[in-house]
Design an enzyme around this catalytic site. Structure first.
Site, PDB file in Angstrom:
ATOM      1  N   GLU A 138       0.716  -1.142  -0.034  1.00 50.31           N
ATOM      2  CA  GLU A 138      -0.027   0.085   0.070  1.00 50.31           C
ATOM      3  C   GLU A 138       0.768   1.170   0.007  1.00 50.31           C
ATOM      4  OE1 GLU A 138      -0.946   1.948   3.221  1.00 50.31           O
ATOM      5  OE2 GLU A 138      -0.465   0.760   4.787  1.00 50.31           O
ATOM      6  N   VAL A 169      -5.092   0.580   2.964  1.00 47.52           N
ATOM      7  CA  VAL A 169      -5.417  -1.013   2.953  1.00 47.52           C
ATOM      8  C   VAL A 169      -6.564  -1.315   2.203  1.00 47.52           C
ATOM      9  CG1 VAL A 169      -5.888  -3.001   4.588  1.00 47.52           C
ATOM     10  CG2 VAL A 169      -4.049  -1.491   5.041  1.00 47.52           C
ATOM     11  N   ASP A 195     -16.286   6.035  14.094  1.00 45.72           N
ATOM     12  CA  ASP A 195     -15.086   6.112  13.485  1.00 45.72           C
ATOM     13  C   ASP A 195     -14.518   4.671  13.143  1.00 45.72           C
ATOM     14  OD1 ASP A 195     -12.762   6.460  11.911  1.00 45.72           O
ATOM     15  OD2 ASP A 195     -12.081   8.296  13.133  1.00 45.72           O
ATOM     16  N   LYS A 241      -3.843  -0.948  14.190  1.00 49.44           N
ATOM     17  CA  LYS A 241      -2.800   0.228  14.759  1.00 49.44           C
ATOM     18  C   LYS A 241      -3.023   0.396  16.280  1.00 49.44           C
ATOM     19  CE  LYS A 241      -3.071   2.773  11.172  1.00 49.44           C
ATOM     20  NZ  LYS A 241      -3.213   1.991  10.134  1.00 49.44           N
TER      21      LYS A 241
HETATM   22  N1  PSU Z   1      -0.135   0.854   8.494  1.00 46.99           N
HETATM   23  C1  PSU Z   1       1.081   1.519   9.005  1.00 46.99           C
HETATM   24  N2  PSU Z   1       0.871   3.091   8.838  1.00 46.99           N
HETATM   25  C2  PSU Z   1      -0.161   3.537   8.008  1.00 46.99           C
HETATM   26  C3  PSU Z   1      -1.199   2.717   7.690  1.00 46.99           C
HETATM   27  C4  PSU Z   1      -0.992   1.441   7.669  1.00 46.99           C
HETATM   28  O1  PSU Z   1       2.151   1.223   9.844  1.00 46.99           O
HETATM   29  O2  PSU Z   1      -0.279   4.868   7.905  1.00 46.99           O
HETATM   30  C5  PSU Z   1      -2.302   3.386   6.940  1.00 46.99           C
HETATM   31  C6  PSU Z   1      -3.209   2.262   5.962  1.00 46.99           C
HETATM   32  O3  PSU Z   1      -2.925   2.759   4.772  1.00 46.99           O
HETATM   33  C7  PSU Z   1      -4.416   2.178   6.548  1.00 46.99           C
HETATM   34  C8  PSU Z   1      -4.838   3.529   7.066  1.00 46.99           C
HETATM   35  O4  PSU Z   1      -5.465   1.718   5.551  1.00 46.99           O
HETATM   36  O5  PSU Z   1      -3.437   3.744   7.617  1.00 46.99           O
HETATM   37  C9  PSU Z   1      -5.731   3.462   7.920  1.00 46.99           C
HETATM   38  O6  PSU Z   1      -6.577   4.901   7.991  1.00 46.99           O
HETATM   39  P1  PSU Z   1      -8.043   5.043   8.566  1.00 46.99           P
HETATM   40  O7  PSU Z   1      -7.813   4.725   9.994  1.00 46.99           O
HETATM   41  O8  PSU Z   1      -8.412   6.497   8.336  1.00 46.99           O
HETATM   42  O9  PSU Z   1      -8.831   3.968   7.615  1.00 46.99           O
HETATM   43 MN    MN Z   2     -11.767   7.053   9.652  1.00 48.99          MN
END
Ligand code: PSU
Ligand code: MN
Length: 312
Positions: free
Chosen positions: A22, A102, A131, A152
């Site tokens: 990604e 992702v 969220d 995360k």
């Molecule tokens: N993994 C990491 N760092 C990141 C991400 C994943 O170690 O920044 C990214 C991925 O692209 C994932 C996104 O899809 O963060 C999630 O964002 P959100 O919580 O807004 O869906």
């Molecule tokens: Mn979000």
């Protein structure tokens, strides 16, 4: 509308192992210049693992699978968007550039037939109500194996695991019984399955698909030498206070929290993030080799598919 790089198309046609990567981690997850170095490093790690890397991103209104070095550099250095399924069409229509999350990367990988994908930590359920990352729905939808270090650490990790169960996403612990905690090695959350070999990993995914179950599988690989859970918890609390004080919303939340953690930890969370990304790329490459050598029943084995890598 999806641009598949010719060398990736050729590898897929001849049944050679390919790993999708990604690009939101590059555009929004890591500071410069570590982000570009990481993007190139992950591609080398996949290649060293015997698979072809295919980094996904949006460049000048094209969803590209298999970015070249110049395109990666543009995404890593220009101010670009963060593409998820809800804004991907709009970014393409206006000819924009973006890192793919992702969720968006899974869509692209599935569309071209890539079965293995590596990321750092997946998005999931945030502490603020409603969220929820589009990553979860995408994991449930696309038949791709995602190798990650768990959700995360800024997320409600327990709620994220519950939602994965509800969505029917198999979560498999790589040589571990508990969900990986991104910056911490393992959480105390038990997983439904553990595997210790690449063959078991591939067999689990093949069984899921052969049963007619939809969607993909999440592999949870704990990072080695992660943070102590109590230390991380205090930084995460502070990161949330920072983000709330700054009024960050929507797709800005995850990048803001990761940046706040990096600041609080004096860069330690970045070092761990880089390490787990490399480990996940390496595992995904090895898995791609086994998946290429053991295509689903009914699909013809590629004439020259490599033997599974035994190194892990
Ligand atoms: N993994 C990491 N760092 C990141 C991400 C994943 O170690 O920044 C990214 C991925 O692209 C994932 C996104 O899809 O963060 C999630 O964002 P959100 O919580 O807004 O869906
Ligand atoms: Mn979000």
């Amino acid at each position: 509308m999806i641009d598949l790089a010719p060398h990736v198309a050729e590898a897929l046609r001849s049944g050679r192992p390919v790993v999708a990567l990604e690009s939101t981690v590059v555009t929004h997850g890591l500071p410069r210049p570590a982000n570009l170095e990481l993007a190139l490093r992950l591609e080398s790690v996949v290649a060293e693992g015997g698979a072809l890397p295919a980094t996904v991103g949006v460049v000048d209104g094209r969803l590209r699978v298999g970015l070249d070095a110049g395109e990666l550099e543009r995404l890593a250095t220009e101010a670009v968007d963060k593409a998820s399924p809800w804004n991907l069409g709009a970014i393409v229509a206006r000819g924009g550039c973006a890192g793919t999350t992702v969720a968006a990367t899974l869509h692209a990988a599935a569309a071209v037939g890539i079965e293995a994908f590596a990321t750092g930590g997946i998005g999931g359920i945030h502490r603020d109500a409603f969220d929820e990352s589009a990553d979860l729905a995408a994991l449930a939808r696309y038949p791709v194996v995602t190798v990650s270090a768990g959700p995360k650490s800024v997320l409600d990790v327990a709620a994220t695991l519950e939602r994965l169960e509800t969505l029917g996403v198999p979560v498999v612990g790589w040589r571990s019984d508990h969900l990986a905690g991104f910056h911490v090695g393992e959480t105390d959350l038990p997983l439904p399955a553990r595997v210790d070999t690449l063959e078991e990993l591939a067999a689990t995914f093949r069984a899921h698909r052969a049963l007619g179950l939809p969607g993909g599988m999440l592999v949870s690989q704990p990072v080695t030498d992660g943070l102590d859970a109590a230390t991380l918890r205090s930084w995460v609390e502070e990161a949330h206070v920072d983000a709330r004080a700054r009024g960050v919303r929507g797709k800005g939340v995850t990048p803001a929290l990761l940046a706040a953690l990096a600041e609080r930890s004096a860069g330690e969370t970045i070092a761990i993030n880089l390490r787990l990304l490399e480990a996940n790329a390496s595992l995904a490459a090895a898995l791609a080799g086994v998946l290429a050598a053991t295509p689903p029943a009914g699909a013809a084995a590629a004439p020259n598919s490599p033997s599974p890598k035994e190194a892990l």
